[in-house]
Design a protein around this motif. Structure first.
Motif, PDB file in Angstrom:
ATOM      1  N   GLY A  93       0.671  -1.223   0.080  1.00  0.00           N
ATOM      2  CA  GLY A  93      -0.115   0.009   0.089  1.00  0.00           C
ATOM      3  C   GLY A  93       0.753   1.110   0.186  1.00  0.00           C
ATOM      4  O   GLY A  93       0.367   2.079  -0.571  1.00  0.00           O
ATOM      5  N   HIS A  94       2.125   1.219   0.620  1.00  0.00           N
ATOM      6  CA  HIS A  94       2.697   2.162   0.652  1.00  0.00           C
ATOM      7  C   HIS A  94       3.305   2.688  -0.787  1.00  0.00           C
ATOM      8  O   HIS A  94       3.393   3.954  -1.206  1.00  0.00           O
ATOM      9  N   GLU A  95       3.579   1.665  -1.335  1.00  0.00           N
ATOM     10  CA  GLU A  95       4.377   1.906  -2.824  1.00  0.00           C
ATOM     11  C   GLU A  95       3.157   2.318  -3.820  1.00  0.00           C
ATOM     12  O   GLU A  95       3.585   3.249  -4.702  1.00  0.00           O
ATOM     13  N   LEU A  96       1.787   1.731  -3.278  1.00  0.00           N
ATOM     14  CA  LEU A  96       0.689   2.081  -4.391  1.00  0.00           C
ATOM     15  C   LEU A  96       0.540   3.640  -4.208  1.00  0.00           C
ATOM     16  O   LEU A  96       0.123   4.488  -5.137  1.00  0.00           O
ATOM     17  N   LEU A  97       0.538   4.303  -3.158  1.00  0.00           N
ATOM     18  CA  LEU A  97       0.386   5.495  -2.711  1.00  0.00           C
ATOM     19  C   LEU A  97       1.522   6.383  -3.445  1.00  0.00           C
ATOM     20  O   LEU A  97       1.205   7.429  -3.810  1.00  0.00           O
TER      21      LEU A  97
END
Length: 205
Positions: A88-92
């Protein structure tokens, strides 16, 4: 010849609308918002001029829908880019870079878009805008937000502020500085980011 089915007619309408939206983006990028007319858009799209008013109440609404379409397609492509990830951090990080990248690569479009938002009608509530909002909200969910109803509007506001800051005539801020601030605000590893126009720069661990 038998009449076309309802599904065929629906697909033809969808394609006509898509051509109008793409023509809007292309022409405004070439000529600016004020230099583009609805007749120009219809001609570029190969559509009857009456079809424009069938889908859209005016040029400003049509233009906002066209830019929101470009934004949600760019964002979706970034989120689904290979290598795919569930982080999720990479997606953000990808979402932030996608929006800021559009600002760098399409400044005429984004400046006209922001100017329209500040006018009386504000956001145009259309399917393209709703899809963009859904993607950003889903990204905040996957990021692990404990309060999406607070964090999603905050993300949207911060990214819009960064876009304004980049585009401000005569006093624009560097994209790198603004992106670093956003990454820091959400605790994102700078190794995730993919500089607009560049390749993903992921650090091995």
């Amino acid at each position: 010849m038998s009449p076309r089915s309802a599904s065929v007619n629906e697909e033809l309408r969808r394609r006509s609308r898509e051509r109008l939206l793409q023509a809007t983006v292309d022409l405004v990028e070439e000529r600016g918002f004020d230099g583009t007319t609805l007749a120009d858009i219809a001609d570029r799209a190969g559509a009857a001029r009456g079809l424009v008013s069938y889908y859209f109440p005016g040029k400003r609404q049509m233009f906002q829908s066209a830019v929101h379409r470009l934004m949600h397609r760019t964002l979706q492509a970034a989120l689904e880019r290979e290598p795919r990830t569930d982080d999720g951090h990479e997606l953000l990080a990808r979402a932030i870079d996608a929006v800021l990248g559009l600002t760098v690569h399409h400044p005429v479009l984004m400046r006209a878009h922001m100017a329209g938002i500040l006018q009386a009608e504000g956001f145009v509530q259309c399917s393209e805008q709703q899809r963009l909002a859904e993607l950003l909200r889903e990204t905040m969910v996957r990021y692990g937000s404990d309060d999406v109803d607070h964090d999603y509007p905050l993300l949207r506001a911060l990214m819009m502020g960064a876009v304004f800051a980049i585009l401000l005539p005569g006093a624009g801020m560097p994209l790198v500085s603004l992106r670093d601030e956003l990454f820091q605000r959400f605790g994102l590893d700078p190794a995730y980011h993919a500089p607009p126009g560049g390749e993903p720069a992921r650090r091995s661990v």
